[in-house]
Design a protein around this motif. Structure first.
Motif, PDB file in Angstrom:
ATOM      1  N   CYS A  90      59.730   9.632  35.543  1.00 44.96           N
ATOM      2  CA  CYS A  90      59.789  10.159  34.373  1.00 44.96           C
ATOM      3  C   CYS A  90      61.058  10.440  33.584  1.00 44.96           C
ATOM      4  O   CYS A  90      60.608  10.518  32.247  1.00 44.96           O
ATOM      5  N   ASN A 118      57.510  18.959  41.099  1.00 38.37           N
ATOM      6  CA  ASN A 118      56.754  18.586  39.981  1.00 38.37           C
ATOM      7  C   ASN A 118      57.188  19.471  38.729  1.00 38.37           C
ATOM      8  O   ASN A 118      57.057  19.524  38.165  1.00 38.37           O
ATOM      9  N   LEU A 159      59.383  17.973  37.077  1.00 37.48           N
ATOM     10  CA  LEU A 159      58.833  17.136  35.635  1.00 37.48           C
ATOM     11  C   LEU A 159      57.917  17.900  34.667  1.00 37.48           C
ATOM     12  O   LEU A 159      58.199  17.699  33.335  1.00 37.48           O
ATOM     13  N   ARG A 160      57.199  18.931  35.120  1.00 36.19           N
ATOM     14  CA  ARG A 160      56.521  19.787  34.177  1.00 36.19           C
ATOM     15  C   ARG A 160      58.514  20.447  32.801  1.00 36.19           C
ATOM     16  O   ARG A 160      57.712  19.839  32.183  1.00 36.19           O
ATOM     17  N   ALA A 209      59.307  16.790  30.722  1.00 34.26           N
ATOM     18  CA  ALA A 209      57.794  16.557  29.999  1.00 34.26           C
ATOM     19  C   ALA A 209      57.770  17.738  28.421  1.00 34.26           C
ATOM     20  O   ALA A 209      57.660  18.111  27.467  1.00 34.26           O
ATOM     21  N   LEU A 267      51.712  13.064  34.123  1.00 36.56           N
ATOM     22  CA  LEU A 267      52.497  13.177  34.772  1.00 36.56           C
ATOM     23  C   LEU A 267      52.351  13.144  36.615  1.00 36.56           C
ATOM     24  O   LEU A 267      52.446  12.697  37.435  1.00 36.56           O
TER      25      LEU A 267
END
Length: 221
Positions: free
Chosen positions: A19, A71, A74-75, A78, A163
């Motif tokens: 990412c 996860n 990642l959120r 982003a 993602l």
């Protein structure tokens, strides 16, 4: 500067590194990475446990903000660091991706995990090959659902990379690698043409191959 704790042999750390690469953030320039976990230790130290009481990687620091659970990291990345608009932010794309991220961590990985742990963390003499085979074959059925979805759309969330593709592609790649290394123990692996097309597309258009595992991290034989 962002600080990421975690070893590159962790699939969950690889998610975050992939990412970061897609966002144009480079190790040593835009973020610092500290090896932690398994042979690197650190994760049971009092200092680390203050950051992440689970004693796991990845863990991300950004000033006073500390995040764990890959996860979720990642959120965050982003949402806060996508200055080049690498990922779509419309509601349909975002939540089309979110459902697959939750499926990966809540449905797919718990199904594949017994086979992975059994083959890489349990000594050969103690392995439960019946459970390993069942775990792998049950995962085959789950990936049939992904293949069906990819029949009608380019990526997990729709027409654009998101993602959800990161978290699933690394797991699919591991699933393939497990069968290549342990063909008898995992049994038949079906060919899914839509998944194959999707992986080929990711290889051409993303940093997927920079972070896909080259080998399994086997620490018990």
């Amino acid at each position: 500067m962002l600080r990421l704790w975690g070893r590159k042999s962790s699939i969950n750390v690889l998610k975050v590194l992939w990412c970061l690469a897609e966002l144009g953030l480079k190790e040593g320039k835009n973020f610092e990475r500290i090896d932690a976990g398994l042979q690197f230790g650190i994760v049971r130290s009092p200092e680390f446990l203050k950051l992440n009481p689970n004693g796991l990687v990845p863990t991300l620091e950004m000033g006073s903000l500390v995040l764990w659970e890959s996860n979720t990291i990642l959120r965050y990345l982003a949402a806060e660091h996508d200055t080049q608009h690498r990922f779509p932010h419309d509601v349909k794309s975002q939540y089309g991706s979110e459902k697959w991220m939750d499926w990966q961590v809540g449905t797919m990985w718990p199904t594949l995990r017994p086979a992975f742990i059994g083959l890489t963390r349990v000594p050969e003499a103690d392995r439960d090959y019946v459970s390993i085979l069942k775990s792998y074959q049950d995962t085959n059925q789950l990936f049939a659902l992904l293949d069906q979805t990819l029949q009608s759309q380019a990526y997990c969330s729709g027409d654009e990379f998101h993602l959800g593709d990161i978290v699933l592609a690394l797991c699919v790649h591991r699933w393939i690698l497990m069968n290549e290394i342990f063909p008898q123990q995992t049994g038949t692996r079906p060919t899914f043409k839509n998944i194959d097309r999707w992986l080929a597309q990711l290889k051409e258009t993303t940093y997927f191959m920079d972070f896909a595992e080259k080998e399994l991290n086997i620490i018990a034989k």
